[in-house]
Design an enzyme around this catalytic site. Structure first.
Site, PDB file in Angstrom:
ATOM      1  N   ASN A   7       0.875  -1.178   0.000  1.00  0.00           N
ATOM      2  CA  ASN A   7       0.000   0.000   0.000  1.00  0.00           C
ATOM      3  C   ASN A   7       0.909   1.224   0.000  1.00  0.00           C
ATOM      4  OD1 ASN A   7      -1.854   1.994   0.409  1.00  0.00           O
ATOM      5  ND2 ASN A   7      -2.740   1.124   2.283  1.00  0.00           N
ATOM      6  N   ARG A  89      -2.508  -2.062  -3.490  1.00  0.00           N
ATOM      7  CA  ARG A  89      -3.733  -1.304  -3.280  1.00  0.00           C
ATOM      8  C   ARG A  89      -3.675  -0.057  -4.158  1.00  0.00           C
ATOM      9  NH1 ARG A  89      -6.026   1.392   2.307  1.00  0.00           N
ATOM     10  NH2 ARG A  89      -8.045   1.823   1.439  1.00  0.00           N
ATOM     11  N   HIS A 178     -13.078   2.405   0.070  1.00  0.00           N
ATOM     12  CA  HIS A 178     -13.055   1.306   1.055  1.00  0.00           C
ATOM     13  C   HIS A 178     -13.640   0.028   0.443  1.00  0.00           C
ATOM     14  CE1 HIS A 178     -13.452   4.604   4.360  1.00  0.00           C
ATOM     15  NE2 HIS A 178     -12.172   4.255   4.258  1.00  0.00           N
ATOM     16  N   ASN A 207     -11.159   6.231  10.864  1.00  0.00           N
ATOM     17  CA  ASN A 207     -10.805   7.632  10.731  1.00  0.00           C
ATOM     18  C   ASN A 207     -11.508   8.182   9.488  1.00  0.00           C
ATOM     19  OD1 ASN A 207      -9.532   9.950  11.521  1.00  0.00           O
ATOM     20  ND2 ASN A 207      -7.805   9.556  10.152  1.00  0.00           N
ATOM     21  N   ARG A 237     -12.984  14.759   8.000  1.00  0.00           N
ATOM     22  CA  ARG A 237     -13.736  15.133   6.788  1.00  0.00           C
ATOM     23  C   ARG A 237     -15.196  15.395   7.140  1.00  0.00           C
ATOM     24  NH1 ARG A 237     -12.044   9.948   3.637  1.00  0.00           N
ATOM     25  NH2 ARG A 237      -9.931   9.944   4.460  1.00  0.00           N
ATOM     26  N   ARG A 281     -11.758   7.980  20.733  1.00  0.00           N
ATOM     27  CA  ARG A 281     -11.472   7.717  22.161  1.00  0.00           C
ATOM     28  C   ARG A 281     -11.333   9.030  22.927  1.00  0.00           C
ATOM     29  NH1 ARG A 281      -6.998   3.605  20.105  1.00  0.00           N
ATOM     30  NH2 ARG A 281      -6.965   5.306  18.628  1.00  0.00           N
ATOM     31  N   GLY A 327     -11.795   0.750  12.698  1.00  0.00           N
ATOM     32  CA  GLY A 327     -11.429   1.172  14.062  1.00  0.00           C
ATOM     33  C   GLY A 327     -12.602   1.461  14.987  1.00  0.00           C
ATOM     34  N   GLU A 380      -8.301  -5.891   4.847  1.00  0.00           N
ATOM     35  CA  GLU A 380      -8.108  -5.478   3.457  1.00  0.00           C
ATOM     36  C   GLU A 380      -6.910  -6.181   2.828  1.00  0.00           C
ATOM     37  OE1 GLU A 380      -9.190  -0.969   3.058  1.00  0.00           O
ATOM     38  OE2 GLU A 380      -8.755  -1.406   5.147  1.00  0.00           O
TER      39      GLU A 380
HETATM   40  P1  AMP Z   1      -9.111   3.145  11.360  1.00  0.00           P
HETATM   41  O1  AMP Z   1      -9.090   4.335  10.470  1.00  0.00           O
HETATM   42  O2  AMP Z   1     -10.006   2.050  10.887  1.00  0.00           O
HETATM   43  O3  AMP Z   1      -7.733   2.661  11.723  1.00  0.00           O
HETATM   44  O4  AMP Z   1      -9.783   3.653  12.726  1.00  0.00           O
HETATM   45  C1  AMP Z   1      -9.099   4.538  13.555  1.00  0.00           C
HETATM   46  C2  AMP Z   1     -10.056   5.108  14.554  1.00  0.00           C
HETATM   47  O5  AMP Z   1     -10.627   4.069  15.375  1.00  0.00           O
HETATM   48  C3  AMP Z   1      -9.369   6.027  15.543  1.00  0.00           C
HETATM   49  O6  AMP Z   1      -9.396   7.335  15.091  1.00  0.00           O
HETATM   50  C4  AMP Z   1     -10.226   5.901  16.767  1.00  0.00           C
HETATM   51  O7  AMP Z   1     -11.065   7.007  16.798  1.00  0.00           O
HETATM   52  C5  AMP Z   1     -11.061   4.655  16.574  1.00  0.00           C
HETATM   53  N1  AMP Z   1     -10.921   3.746  17.700  1.00  0.00           N
HETATM   54  C6  AMP Z   1      -9.914   2.909  17.982  1.00  0.00           C
HETATM   55  N2  AMP Z   1     -10.150   2.278  19.162  1.00  0.00           N
HETATM   56  C7  AMP Z   1     -11.339   2.737  19.633  1.00  0.00           C
HETATM   57  C8  AMP Z   1     -12.134   2.496  20.804  1.00  0.00           C
HETATM   58  N3  AMP Z   1     -11.725   1.630  21.730  1.00  0.00           N
HETATM   59  N4  AMP Z   1     -13.294   3.162  20.925  1.00  0.00           N
HETATM   60  C9  AMP Z   1     -13.704   4.036  19.993  1.00  0.00           C
HETATM   61  N5  AMP Z   1     -12.998   4.311  18.892  1.00  0.00           N
HETATM   62  C10 AMP Z   1     -11.836   3.681  18.701  1.00  0.00           C
END
Ligand code: AMP
Length: 393
Positions: A7, A89, A178, A207, A237, A281, A327, A380
């Protein structure tokens, strides 16, 4: 079989060497600061190494990845020939690619033609592909497009209600992103529920967030558009917005359109509303301490996600399964609960005990819920490795 999944971003490159059948990851890592100085983080099942390595271009980054994979101390293969194929990717396949594709000169040229649709990402993706072709001659490369899964959308879903000329002459339409994640979750959910024909809405909430309405495994609609700015509010965003807001802000503050879009892409979303953080979080911590802006950001997010579940239930004429991934979807217990709170009218009921789960596959709905609600962690890389293996076989 070993597939190297790449990626490539403009200054970073993530990799995983994995077995596409089992999903076992032999090694993975990250090259950062490409074009600046260069740093490699490489992990195997029992080792983690970090190294400063000069990476003026993606070529040196790929060389560093190969050296790490072949290293006597922390390597996992003895010869480059053990890498059977490389899966890349690629952000945008435009109207040209509706599935993954074995890369040859013609495919490479066609990906390059998609550059106006992904001006930041596609040049970086191409650098990654060319570096692999250069450093691993003879090893097949496969492109896996983030947009491909959504190419089954009907015109009423993908066309914007703007003059047809911009679609016919400029390919301006909804593409969605996605796709590799939505596809993985759709396939995995079919295994989990034990059938192929059903209606589902997948919520990829991270995110960046997007949702997809999926009928019998095929995408019918998705929230992101020509670019990943549209849909539900995200970390930074804004999601869906009245185009008139752009005109208003540009006129009022003298922004160029690019400056305004920068605000909508990087300073908006839950960060913009909370003024605190893009990380859910942090927002939960803030809300617990009584920060109303953090609470509003969380409320806005849950509300908009729930609205799209309703919209897609209308589009699909009902839904059988609702899935959460990425996430926030995998870990955000209270976010999932807040979203499902709106959905009782669809017969959706989640069990607080079952919902008390993070990062693993779980059915979180009650036994009498009309819709099964699942947490399905996305993968992914595995999807890319599988598509790659399939094409080179
Ligand atoms: P991703 O882009 O899929 O890697 O998701 C990242 C996001 O997941 C981070 O910005 C966090 O806001 C969210 N995240 C990770 N752990 C937690 C949690 N325990 N509770 C709520 N949100 C979380």
């Amino acid at each position: 079989m070993n597939v190297l999944v790449i990626n490539a971003g403009s200054s970073s490159l993530k990799y995983q060497l994995m077995n596409p059948e089992t999903g076992d990851v032999a090694a993975k890592g990250l090259c950062e600061r490409i074009g600046i100085d260069g740093r490699l983080t490489h992990k195997t099942s029992d080792k983690k190494v970090e190294m400063e390595i000069a990476m003026p271009t993606h070529g040196e980054a790929i060389q560093a990845v190969m050296d790490a994979l072949l290293s006597e101390e922390h390597g996992v293969i003895k010869s480059v020939s053990e890498i059977d194929a490389v899966g890349h990717r690629v952000l945008h396949g435009g109207m040209k690619f509706s599935e993954s594709c074995l890369i040859n000169d013609e495919v490479l040229a066609t990906i390059e033609e998609c550059t106006p649709l992904g001006p930041l990402h596609i040049p970086a993706n191409l650098l990654g592909i060319r570096a692999c072709q250069d450093k691993m001659p003879g090893t097949p490369n496969v492109a896996v497009f983030d947009t491909a899964f959504h190419m089954t959308m009907p015109p009423k879903a993908y066309r914007y209600a703007i003059p047809t000329k911009y679609f016919e002459e400029d390919d301006v339409r909804r593409y969605g992103f996605h796709g590799t994640s939505h596809k993985y979750v759709a396939l995995r959910t079919a295994e989990l529920v034990g059938k192929k024909e059903f209606k589902m809405v997948n919520c990829h909430l991270g995110n960046g967030s997007s949702m997809a309405a999926i009928l019998n495994g095929k995408c019918q609609d998705t929230t992101m558009g020509l670019t990943p700015l549209a849909g539900v509010p995200m970390g930074t965003r804004c999601g869906d917005i009245d185009g008139g807001v752009i005109q208003f802000l540009c006129n009022k503050y003298g922004y160029s359109v690019d400056e305004c879009l920068n605000i909508l892409n990087k300073k908006s979303g839950v960060l913009g509303i909370s003024g605190v953080s893009s990380d859910f979080r942090d927002l939960e911590d803030g809300a617990k301490k009584g920060d109303e802006a953090c609470q509003l950001a969380l409320d806005k997010f849950a509300y908009e996600v729930a609205k799209y579940v309703g919209a897609y239930a209308a589009a699909l004429n009902g839904i059988d399964v609702l899935t959460f991934t990425a996430g926030v979807g995998e870990n955000g217990i209270s976010n999932r609960a807040a979203i499902c709170e709106y959905l009782g009218y669809l017969g959706i009921k989640i069990d607080p005990e079952r919902n008390n789960v993070r990062g693993k596959e779980a059915l979180i709905s009650t036994d009498d819920s009309k819709v099964q609600v699942w947490v399905v962690p996305t993968n992914e890389e595995l999807m890319i490795a599988r598509d790659t293996a399939e094409l080179v076989k």
